[in-house]
Design a protein around this motif. Structure first.
Motif, PDB file in Angstrom:
ATOM      1  N   ILE A   1       4.908   2.312 -11.493  1.00 50.95           N
ATOM      2  CA  ILE A   1       4.082   2.254 -10.282  1.00 50.95           C
ATOM      3  C   ILE A   1       4.085   0.846  -9.703  1.00 50.95           C
ATOM      4  CG2 ILE A   1       1.717   2.429  -9.393  1.00 50.95           C
ATOM      5  CD1 ILE A   1       1.355   4.798 -11.413  1.00 50.95           C
TER       6      ILE A   1
ATOM      7  N   MET B   1      -3.812   3.269  -1.059  1.00 51.40           N
ATOM      8  CA  MET B   1      -4.179   2.520  -2.259  1.00 51.40           C
ATOM      9  C   MET B   1      -3.037   1.572  -2.606  1.00 51.40           C
ATOM     10  SD  MET B   1      -5.830   5.409  -4.778  1.00 51.40           S
ATOM     11  CE  MET B   1      -6.890   4.321  -5.717  1.00 51.40           C
TER      12      MET B   1
ATOM     13  N   ILE C   1       2.214  10.009  -5.086  1.00 54.37           N
ATOM     14  CA  ILE C   1       2.297   8.731  -4.384  1.00 54.37           C
ATOM     15  C   ILE C   1       3.367   8.873  -3.305  1.00 54.37           C
ATOM     16  CG2 ILE C   1       2.802   6.274  -4.598  1.00 54.37           C
ATOM     17  CD1 ILE C   1       2.023   6.527  -7.590  1.00 54.37           C
TER      18      ILE C   1
ATOM     19  N   VAL D   1      -1.831   8.145  -1.406  1.00 54.59           N
ATOM     20  CA  VAL D   1      -1.915   8.987  -2.594  1.00 54.59           C
ATOM     21  C   VAL D   1      -2.633  10.298  -2.282  1.00 54.59           C
ATOM     22  CG1 VAL D   1      -1.857   7.029  -4.190  1.00 54.59           C
ATOM     23  CG2 VAL D   1      -4.055   7.940  -3.474  1.00 54.59           C
TER      24      VAL D   1
ATOM     25  N   HIS E   1       0.825  -1.201   0.000  1.00 49.10           N
ATOM     26  CA  HIS E   1       0.000   0.000   0.000  1.00 49.10           C
ATOM     27  C   HIS E   1       0.865   1.258   0.000  1.00 49.10           C
ATOM     28  CE1 HIS E   1      -3.120  -2.825   1.227  1.00 49.10           C
ATOM     29  NE2 HIS E   1      -3.968  -1.929   0.803  1.00 49.10           N
TER      30      HIS E   1
ATOM     31  N   ILE F   1      -4.132   2.180  -7.890  1.00 50.09           N
ATOM     32  CA  ILE F   1      -3.679   3.462  -8.436  1.00 50.09           C
ATOM     33  C   ILE F   1      -3.776   3.429  -9.955  1.00 50.09           C
ATOM     34  CG2 ILE F   1      -1.683   4.977  -8.757  1.00 50.09           C
ATOM     35  CD1 ILE F   1      -0.795   4.061  -5.886  1.00 50.09           C
ATOM     36  N   CYS F   2      -3.271   2.365 -10.564  1.00 51.70           N
ATOM     37  CA  CYS F   2      -3.292   2.261 -12.030  1.00 51.70           C
ATOM     38  C   CYS F   2      -4.716   2.158 -12.567  1.00 51.70           C
ATOM     39  CB  CYS F   2      -2.461   1.068 -12.488  1.00 51.70           C
ATOM     40  SG  CYS F   2      -0.689   1.298 -12.231  1.00 51.70           S
TER      41      CYS F   2
ATOM     42  N   TYR G   1      -4.017  13.922  -4.658  1.00 53.34           N
ATOM     43  CA  TYR G   1      -4.280  14.268  -6.057  1.00 53.34           C
ATOM     44  C   TYR G   1      -5.179  15.497  -6.178  1.00 53.34           C
ATOM     45  CZ  TYR G   1      -8.490  11.564  -4.909  1.00 53.34           C
ATOM     46  OH  TYR G   1      -9.621  11.091  -4.299  1.00 53.34           O
TER      47      TYR G   1
ATOM     48  N   LEU H   1      -1.154  13.668  -9.587  1.00 51.55           N
ATOM     49  CA  LEU H   1      -1.276  12.555  -8.666  1.00 51.55           C
ATOM     50  C   LEU H   1       0.043  12.425  -7.935  1.00 51.55           C
ATOM     51  CD1 LEU H   1      -2.629   9.899  -7.619  1.00 51.55           C
ATOM     52  CD2 LEU H   1      -1.682   8.781  -9.652  1.00 51.55           C
TER      53      LEU H   1
ATOM     54  N   MET I   1      -6.938   5.667 -10.834  1.00 54.12           N
ATOM     55  CA  MET I   1      -6.487   7.058 -10.846  1.00 54.12           C
ATOM     56  C   MET I   1      -5.941   7.534 -12.195  1.00 54.12           C
ATOM     57  SD  MET I   1      -7.332   8.078  -7.858  1.00 54.12           S
ATOM     58  CE  MET I   1      -6.713   9.726  -8.094  1.00 54.12           C
TER      59      MET I   1
END
Length: 111
Positions: A91, A24, A46, A5, A2, A29-30, A7, A44, A33
């Motif tokens: 990511i 997340m 991370i 994030v 995890h 995320i992929c 944004y 965004l 987002m």
């Protein structure tokens, strides 16, 4: 694994600050987002477990993203351009702790 994030999705006004970052997985995320990053005003971020940030800034007209690891104290960042496929691989490949040395191909850029 995890990540946290944060944004800004400009067209909808959705915003989560870095101090209120939400957890997340890389997969989420992929899937949830990246498609939302449609304007140059969107971003965004991370956060890794050591609070280093990877920021993702879309460039829709160029069909690419700028990814960077900011270094606030140096008023600079390390970054590079990637396409969607490279971004997803980046990511998914992030470790819990990352920095500018752990992400290949980044170049130093003062602000």
């Amino acid at each position: 694994m995890h990540f946290r994030v944060f944004y800004l999705i400009n067209r909808s006004g959705e915003r989560v600050s870095s101090t209120s970052a939400v957890e997340m997985t890389a997969k989420a995320i992929c899937e949830q987002m990246l498609d939302r990053l449609q304007s140059e005003d969107d971003y965004l971020g991370i956060l890794g477990s050591d609070d280093h940030a990877l920021q993702i800034l879309p460039e829709p007209d160029q069909n690419r993203y700028y990814v960077e690891v900011p270094l606030d104290a140096a008023k600079a960042s390390y970054g590079r351009y990637v396409d969607r496929e490279e971004l997803e691989a980046l990511i998914h490949g992030l470790s819990a702790q990352f920095d500018e040395r752990s992400i290949p191909g980044l170049t130093y850029r003062p602000w």
